[in-house]
Structures are given as structure tokens and as C-alpha cells.
Write an enzyme that holds these catalytic residues in place. Structure first.
Site, PDB file in Angstrom:
ATOM      1  N   LYS A  93      27.198  32.873  36.510  1.00  6.38           N
ATOM      2  CA  LYS A  93      27.001  31.432  36.683  1.00  6.38           C
ATOM      3  C   LYS A  93      27.409  30.729  35.408  1.00  6.38           C
ATOM      4  O   LYS A  93      26.993  31.117  34.324  1.00  6.38           O
ATOM      5  CB  LYS A  93      25.513  31.145  36.977  1.00  6.38           C
ATOM      6  CG  LYS A  93      25.216  29.676  37.184  1.00  6.38           C
ATOM      7  CD  LYS A  93      25.490  29.259  38.602  1.00  6.38           C
ATOM      8  CE  LYS A  93      25.615  27.760  38.773  1.00  6.38           C
ATOM      9  NZ  LYS A  93      26.980  27.231  38.465  1.00  6.38           N
ATOM     10  N   GLN A 114      26.337  31.416  27.617  1.00  5.21           N
ATOM     11  CA  GLN A 114      25.782  31.141  28.950  1.00  5.21           C
ATOM     12  C   GLN A 114      24.833  32.247  29.404  1.00  5.21           C
ATOM     13  O   GLN A 114      23.833  31.988  30.074  1.00  5.21           O
ATOM     14  CB  GLN A 114      26.939  30.994  29.948  1.00  5.21           C
ATOM     15  CG  GLN A 114      26.573  30.291  31.247  1.00  5.21           C
ATOM     16  CD  GLN A 114      26.576  28.775  31.127  1.00  5.21           C
ATOM     17  OE1 GLN A 114      27.475  28.207  30.542  1.00  5.21           O
ATOM     18  NE2 GLN A 114      25.562  28.141  31.687  1.00  5.21           N
ATOM     19  N   LYS A 117      21.549  31.505  27.747  1.00  9.09           N
ATOM     20  CA  LYS A 117      21.056  30.227  28.254  1.00  9.09           C
ATOM     21  C   LYS A 117      20.472  30.407  29.656  1.00  9.09           C
ATOM     22  O   LYS A 117      19.365  29.950  29.953  1.00  9.09           O
ATOM     23  CB  LYS A 117      22.218  29.231  28.296  1.00  9.09           C
ATOM     24  CG  LYS A 117      21.843  27.842  28.795  1.00  9.09           C
ATOM     25  CD  LYS A 117      23.050  27.004  29.181  1.00  9.09           C
ATOM     26  CE  LYS A 117      24.128  26.975  28.132  1.00  9.09           C
ATOM     27  NZ  LYS A 117      25.046  25.827  28.305  1.00  9.09           N
ATOM     28  N   LYS A 129      31.956  32.038  32.651  1.00 13.30           N
ATOM     29  CA  LYS A 129      32.581  30.764  32.282  1.00 13.30           C
ATOM     30  C   LYS A 129      34.064  30.844  32.597  1.00 13.30           C
ATOM     31  O   LYS A 129      34.625  31.941  32.623  1.00 13.30           O
ATOM     32  CB  LYS A 129      32.411  30.516  30.778  1.00 13.30           C
ATOM     33  CG  LYS A 129      32.480  29.063  30.406  1.00 13.30           C
ATOM     34  CD  LYS A 129      31.129  28.395  30.513  1.00 13.30           C
ATOM     35  CE  LYS A 129      31.197  26.907  30.338  1.00 13.30           C
ATOM     36  NZ  LYS A 129      29.866  26.319  30.142  1.00 13.30           N
ATOM     37  N   GLY A 168      30.830  22.492  36.690  1.00 15.11           N
ATOM     38  CA  GLY A 168      31.640  21.699  35.777  1.00 15.11           C
ATOM     39  C   GLY A 168      31.347  22.025  34.325  1.00 15.11           C
ATOM     40  O   GLY A 168      30.409  22.748  33.991  1.00 15.11           O
ATOM     41  N   ASP A 169      32.188  21.512  33.468  1.00 17.97           N
ATOM     42  CA  ASP A 169      32.000  21.514  32.015  1.00 17.97           C
ATOM     43  C   ASP A 169      32.949  20.415  31.523  1.00 17.97           C
ATOM     44  O   ASP A 169      33.315  19.531  32.324  1.00 17.97           O
ATOM     45  CB  ASP A 169      32.333  22.893  31.420  1.00 17.97           C
ATOM     46  CG  ASP A 169      31.807  23.072  29.989  1.00 17.97           C
ATOM     47  OD1 ASP A 169      30.637  23.451  29.830  1.00 17.97           O
ATOM     48  OD2 ASP A 169      32.545  22.797  29.024  1.00 17.97           O
ATOM     49  N   THR A 212      21.549  17.739  32.673  1.00 13.19           N
ATOM     50  CA  THR A 212      21.736  18.290  31.323  1.00 13.19           C
ATOM     51  C   THR A 212      21.163  17.324  30.289  1.00 13.19           C
ATOM     52  O   THR A 212      20.369  17.717  29.424  1.00 13.19           O
ATOM     53  CB  THR A 212      23.226  18.569  31.038  1.00 13.19           C
ATOM     54  OG1 THR A 212      23.755  19.353  32.105  1.00 13.19           O
ATOM     55  CG2 THR A 212      23.413  19.307  29.728  1.00 13.19           C
ATOM     56  N   ASN A 243      29.421  12.914  30.563  1.00 20.68           N
ATOM     57  CA  ASN A 243      28.271  13.121  31.433  1.00 20.68           C
ATOM     58  C   ASN A 243      26.981  13.458  30.662  1.00 20.68           C
ATOM     59  O   ASN A 243      25.915  12.898  30.936  1.00 20.68           O
ATOM     60  CB  ASN A 243      28.622  14.238  32.434  1.00 20.68           C
ATOM     61  CG  ASN A 243      27.421  14.788  33.142  1.00 20.68           C
ATOM     62  OD1 ASN A 243      26.855  15.798  32.725  1.00 20.68           O
ATOM     63  ND2 ASN A 243      26.991  14.115  34.177  1.00 20.68           N
ATOM     64  N   SER A 383      21.613  23.636  38.486  1.00 16.60           N
ATOM     65  CA  SER A 383      22.651  24.297  39.284  1.00 16.60           C
ATOM     66  C   SER A 383      22.034  25.431  40.112  1.00 16.60           C
ATOM     67  O   SER A 383      22.396  25.646  41.267  1.00 16.60           O
ATOM     68  CB  SER A 383      23.730  24.892  38.378  1.00 16.60           C
ATOM     69  OG  SER A 383      24.688  23.921  38.050  1.00 16.60           O
TER      70      SER A 383
HETATM   71  N1  GLU Z   1      28.733  23.782  31.878  1.00  9.88           N
HETATM   72  C1  GLU Z   1      27.304  23.674  31.903  1.00  9.88           C
HETATM   73  C2  GLU Z   1      26.727  24.532  30.799  1.00  9.88           C
HETATM   74  O1  GLU Z   1      27.335  24.670  29.754  1.00  9.88           O
HETATM   75  C3  GLU Z   1      26.716  23.887  33.275  1.00  9.88           C
HETATM   76  C4  GLU Z   1      26.992  25.226  33.892  1.00  9.88           C
HETATM   77  C5  GLU Z   1      26.488  25.346  35.341  1.00  9.88           C
HETATM   78  O2  GLU Z   1      25.840  24.451  35.839  1.00  9.88           O
HETATM   79  O3  GLU Z   1      26.777  26.402  35.919  1.00  9.88           O
HETATM   80  O4  GLU Z   1      25.656  25.046  30.899  1.00  9.88           O
END
Ligand code: GLU
Length: 451
Positions: A93, A114, A117, A129, A168-169, A212, A243, A383
Site C-alpha cells: 500500500k 511507507q 508508516k 510506492k 496518490g502522492d 493527511t 493537498n 486509505s
Molecule cells: N502518498 C501518501 C503517503 O505518503 C498516501 C499513500 C496511500 O494512501 O496509500 O502516505
């Protein structure tokens, strides 16, 4: 970084040797592993199981060609990436980033971050990612659609609601997610929650857009609370205008703080009245939607505000600093300016906004630092709630989402603080977040054998 543990040292050295030129990836590996010293010392079985060597090697790296035709009929070719980093605790994810500076090292740094996180959220999601070196700036809507469709025409075979769920990112928002979702559904003939951050009309989650930024502010609130302080009346320097900045500004306004700055690649805006009205918040959305990637027009629209071309906002004095733009926006020069201004709190909203050197300097000078992998985890947490909503064929209300988000951010803060305390590190959220995020992934990897 000052690392004593021989095992950790050797893994960091191998990462640098085996992944040449991927400096952002080296940076995050060094930052995370060096803070795991007390944990590794307590668990000699990890070295025998080559746990760290496995943790720093992505499970799978997918790289592909993305050909598309621009509005002038010229064929363009970009690079596409998806790094499926770690699936020990759940399906991969993590977001997709479209930006011209994207290369494998950026995607690997983001995928590695990630993993921890996502673990910190307490939810069952692994780390991944992806993205492309495609530059969305100045592209027409039709070009964006053609690019997204081409990107998904390769990516679709590698992802799925139970396998890998992108979102997204930077450079990827609701519009891009919509085009990619449409193409996925068409190619696979399955209607499933394969992407998050979708529009509300087709499976998206209420509150995901602001999640976020809201989460970052809840995290900052908990940091301040630890010192008996509140956000009410505090001045805040924010960078970026996308965003994450928008959600951050909105929640800061709701909680009574005053946002002095926003920024873009073209410079920063100083607004002495605060970015404080609904009109100003909405104007941030307009700036983003213009596709020009500049913040200067804010000062034309609100004449009390001043635009500083080519500069970053870190020299502005404030109670709290929240970087929301991109990696390494705070180096030594910026950190020194912040310390000279008596900075007390830095809460990271963008991924890895502070260099390792600057981080060490800030903390040595008494700045309390909320690390991005903890502070910005509210986005990916929502998410995962969106994944649950899609899998359950249901719809959650905004209030249900906000309540969960707030509780998740409180838990992340408390778990990071507790982990730091447990290992005798005091209130060190940087080390605590790394340790708490690592521990769950490590437990799962140890239980699952050598895979
Ligand atoms: N890009 C965001 C992050 O850095 C969201 C990633 C997601 O929702 O999968 O955590």
C-alpha cells in the site's frame, strides 16, 4: 550518523554499495536503522535471520515503459515504477508520485518509509510506492488522461485489491486516480478497491482528501499537549500549497492557530493576517487546479500578503513549523535559521523533509520533532479505511471517518512516545516511531520464516 552496532553498520554499508547513486534511499535506511540500535541489541536472533538485510531489499521492483502521445501528436516516453517493498503485515500500500525528479532511488525511499508508516497506523497494510518521471506541470487534461491510461495499461497486471493498492502522492490527485481507475476496470473487468483516494461517486471515502493534513495537525496537537501547550493562538510556518498543505491549513484554522506562510517551487507567501479565511483556503485549491505549480498569484489576490520569489519560508519566526512540500526541504542552512529564531516544534507532513544532519542538529538544539512517517500517516490510514469500505460494499459517513482518524493519530503519537520511553530514550518521537513501526513488521517477518 553515529552507529555503534556492527550488524547495523554492515547492513547500511551494503545498502550503499549495492544501490549506487540512490542517495534518498541511503538516507532513509541510515535514519531508520541507526535508531534501531537498542532493539537490535536486545534481539540477536534478528541477525541470524538476516532480518535487516531482507527489510532493506524490496520484495519486487517493477519498471516499465510508459509511451503516450501529446497534444501536438508527438510520441513521449516516460519511465514507470512500482516498488512492492514489504508485504509482511498486509497487501502493498502506498501512493504513486508523478514528478520529473522521480527515479528508482526516490521510489525506494518512499516505499521503505511507507512500510514503517503503514505499520504505525495499526492497520493491516504493507509498504509499496510507485510513480513516474512524468511532469504534470502545464499538461492538458487530455494529456493527463492519455498518460494515466498508458501507465495503468502496464501497472494493472501487478496490482489488485488484495495484492497492491496504490493511491496518490505528489502530482497524483483525484483526477489522475479517476483516469487510472477507469482504465484498470476496463482492462481487468473487475470493480474493486484497487486504488484509494477515489471520487465519492465511485467508492471514494468521505474525508480522504483532507485526511493527511488533518492527521498532521492532530499529531502536532498531541506533541504540544505533551508539553502542556495547545495550538490555540500559535503561529505556524507551512510550506507547499497542495493537498497536504491545504488540509493542514484548514485544520490549523479550525483549532485556532495562525498560518503565516505557504510556498511553491517559485517562492513563498507571507500573509501577516494568516491564511485564515475560507476564501484563502479555497484559493489554495484554485492554485493547485491551475496546473502551473506556482503560489505567487496568492499575493495578487490578497494584497496584504507578500511574495518572496525563489525563497523558502524557514527563516520566518513561528511557534510551529510544518513542511508539506517534498523531501529534503530543510537542510542545515534552514535548520540553523529555525534554531536562531528559537524554534520549538517541527512536525513533518511531507515525506522525509529534513536531512539527517539537520534532524540531528535540530534535536540537539531542543527542537521537538514529529517525524513524517508518524505525523503524516493519517492519509494512508484513511486509505485503509477506504479499502475496508470497498471490500464491505458499504459507505462510511464523514463523522465515522474523522473520529477514526483522530483516534489513530493519538495512538500513533502515544505508541511512538511509549516505544522511545521503553528503550530509555525519553520523548524522542523520531526513534520511537521507527522502533514501534519496525517492531510489528519484524514480528510478522520472524513468524513467516525466510521469505
Ligand atoms: N502518498 C501518501 C503517503 O505518503 C498516501 C499513500 C496511500 O494512501 O496509500 O502516505
Amino acid at each position: 550518523m553515529n552507529v555503534q552496532n556492527e550488524y547495523i553498520k554492515s547492513v547500511i554499508e551494503k545498502v550503499i554499495a549495492k544501490n549506487p547513486g540512490e542517495v534518498e534511499f541511503h538516507q532513509t535506511v541510515e535514519e531508520v536503522l541507526s535508531s534501531l540500535e537498542p532493539v537490535i541489541a536486545k534481539h540477536p536472533e534478528y541477525e541470524k535471520a538476516a532480518l535487516l538485510e531482507r527489510l532493506v531489499e524490496p520484495e519486487r521492483v517493477i519498471m516499465f515503459r510508459v509511451p503516450w502521445v501529446d497534444d501536438n501528436g508527438n510520441v513521449q516516453v516516460n519511465k514507470g515504477y512500482r516498488v512492492q517493498f514489504n508485504s509482511a503485515i498486509g497487501p502493498y500500500k502506498g501512493g504513486l508520485r508523478f514528478a520529473p525528479n522521480v527515479y528508482l532511488g526516490i521510489i525506494k525511499f518512499l516505499g521503505f518509509e511507507q512500510t514503517f508508516k503503514n505499520s504505525l497506523t495499526g492497520l493491516p497494510i504493507g509498504g509499496g510506492k510507485g510513480g513516474s518521471d512524468f511532469d504534470p506541470t502545464g499538461k492538458s487534461d487530455a494529456e493527463i488522461m492519455r498518460f494515466c491510461q498508458s501507465f495503468m495499461t502496464e501497472l494493472y497486471r501487478h496490482i489488485g485489491a488484495e495484492t497492491d493498492v496504490p493511491a496518490g502522492d505528489l502530482g497524483v490527485g483525484a483526477r489522475e486516480i479517476g483516469y487510472m481507475f477507469g482504465q484498470y476496470k476496463r482492462l481487468k473487468n473487475v470493480y474493486e478497491g484497487v486504488l484509494t483516494g477515489k471520487g465519492l461517486a465511485y467508492g471514494g471515502l468521505s474525508g480522504r482528501t483532507e485526511a493527511t493534513g488533518y492527521g498532521v495537525v492532530f499529531f502536532a496537537r498531541e506533541m504540544l499537549k505533551h508539553f502542556g501547550e495547545s495550538l490555540e493562538g500559535k503561529t505556524v510556518v507551512v510550506s507547499g500549497f497542495g493537498n497536504v498543505s491545504w488540509g493542514t491549513v484548514q485544520k490549523l484554522n479550525q483549532l485556532g492557530a495562525k498560518v503565516l506562510t505557504i510556498s511553491g517551487p517559485d517562492g513563498y507567501i507571507y500573509d501577516p493576517d494568516g491564511v485564515s479565511t475560507k476564501e484563502k483556503e479555497d484559493f489554495m485549491l484554485e492554485l493547485r487546479a491551475s496546473g502551473k505549480n506556482v503560489c505567487a498569484p496568492y499575493a495578487e489576490k490578497f494584497p496584504n500578503a507578500k511574495f518572496f520569489p525563489g525563497e523558502k519560508p524557514w527563516g520566518v519566526k513561528a511557534d510551529l513549523y510544518i513542511p508539506c512540500a517534498t523531501q529534503n526541504e530543510i537542510g542545515m542552512k534552514e535548520a540553523e535559521a529555525m534554531v536562531a529564531n528559537g524554534a520549538k516544534f517541527l512536525c513533518e507532513a511531507s515525506n522525509m523533509p529534513t536531512t539527517n544532519e539537520a534532524m540531528a542538529y535540530l534535536m540537539a538544539n531542543g527542537v521537538v520533532l514529529g517525524p513524517s512517517k508518524a505525523a503524516n500517516a493519517g492519509g494512508v490510514a484513511c486509505s485503509c479505511i477506504e479499502m475496508g469500505q470497498n471490500a464491505g460494499h458499504t459507505v462510511f459517513s464523514p463523522d465515522q471517518v474523522y473520529a477514526q482518524l483522530e483516534q489513530i493519530m493519538i495512538n500513533i503519537h502515544n505508541n511512538a512516545a511509549k516505544a522511545s520511553e521503553q528503550y530509555g530514550l525519553g520523548y524522542n518521537l523520531v526513534a520511537g516511531a521507527n522502533i514501534a513501526g519496525f517492531q510489528k513488521v519484524a514480528d510478522a517477518m520472524m513468524a513467516q520464516g525466510i521469505v
